[in-house]
Design an enzyme around this catalytic site. Structure first.
Site, PDB file in Angstrom:
ATOM      1  N   ASP A  53       0.455  -1.628  -0.134  1.00 13.00           N
ATOM      2  CA  ASP A  53       0.202  -0.409  -0.300  1.00 13.00           C
ATOM      3  C   ASP A  53       0.937   1.336  -0.279  1.00 13.00           C
ATOM      4  OD1 ASP A  53      -1.932  -1.726   0.333  1.00 13.00           O
ATOM      5  OD2 ASP A  53      -2.541  -1.223   2.131  1.00 13.00           O
ATOM      6  N   HIS A 204       4.023  -2.256   3.405  1.00 11.38           N
ATOM      7  CA  HIS A 204       4.041  -0.976   2.383  1.00 11.38           C
ATOM      8  C   HIS A 204       4.932   0.015   2.026  1.00 11.38           C
ATOM      9  CE1 HIS A 204       1.426  -1.263   6.279  1.00 11.38           C
ATOM     10  NE2 HIS A 204       0.424   0.196   5.574  1.00 11.38           N
TER      11      HIS A 204
END
Ligand SMILES: [Zn+2]
Length: 244
Positions: A53, A204
């Site tokens: 993400d 991430h």
């Protein structure tokens, strides 16, 4: 206030508390289906979806792409529209490597607390910039922080998006190093395998605060995971669209 009204007041208060607690759970729990159906994982304990993400992000995303390609593994990337606008070449490189790309809104707000108009703008805006950049329709969406309410999922559906949550979040934004990020993830994968379900891991490659977030430990943790779950172990890395 007599005993009877006190009891009524206490019951009303408790009920309100439970409802508020339930709504918070439904809005923020990664795996709650109360506010609408979300995609999490299959029942195949040998499947692992690596999802990233908050990218695209300079250096980190590119190193990650090299690593994944070296292991012939496909992953899922939920991208922030503002960063897509600034780094379209990285986004095209992600797609060219065969990875699945999803919508993570334009600016990464807590959607559970936004107006309907703002929610629509965030989702539609990110879809537009991704589709302009890639020339293909976008089908998957992950709400920032996993935060949602029924209208978030409804607008996503109207835009042709399947909402995706997760069942493992090793908190790779904490400064704990790659070995610890990998260890947290492996423990959680083992738990999922014992309960006969696939693993959907949130990592991430970027950060909502802006481009340039230091996420190289996440790349190194990914290397450790790819080495641990090599093809000989019977595990298989998949993208989330294989679970629809
Ligand atoms: Zn995010």
């Amino acid at each position: 206030m007599n005993a009877s009204t006190m009891t009524t007041a206490a019951v009303a208060f408790t009920t309100a508390g439970l409802l508020a607690g339930g709504c918070t759970y439904a809005a923020l729990s990664a795996q709650s289906q109360i506010f609408g159906k979300v995609l999490i994982a299959s029942r195949n304990p040998n499947e692992i979806a690596l999802t990233y993400d908050d990218g695209p992000n300079d250096i980190v995303t590119e190193r990650l792409l090299d690593l994944l390609t070296g292991h012939n593994v496909r992953a899922t990337f939920f991208l922030i529209g503002d960063f897509v606008r600034q780094r379209p070449q990285i986004v095209r490189a992600i797609a060219a490597s065969g990875h699945l790309i999803g919508n993570h809104t334009m600016t990464h707000p807590w959607l559970a607390w936004q107006s309907t108009a703002r929610i629509r703008q965030e989702l539609a805006g990110c879809n537009s910039i991704l589709e302009d950049t890639l020339g293909v329709p976008i089908r998957y969406f992950r709400a920032p922080h996993g935060a949602r309410r029924p209208v978030v999922l409804r607008i996503a559906r109207e835009l042709g998006l399947t909402s995706v949550q997760w069942n493992i979040i090793p908190k790779d934004w904490q400064p704990v190093g790659a070995a610890e990020i990998a260890a947290r993830t492996i423990r959680a994968i083992t738990r999922n395998q014992h309960s006969r379900r696939a693993s959907n891991i949130v990592l991430h490659d970027g950060g909502q605060a802006g481009l340039g977030q230091p996420r190289l430990p996440t790349v190194d943790a990914t290397r450790l995971l790819l080495e641990k779950y090599s093809p000989e172990t019977g595990t298989k890395f998949v993208t989330v669209d294989s679970w629809v």
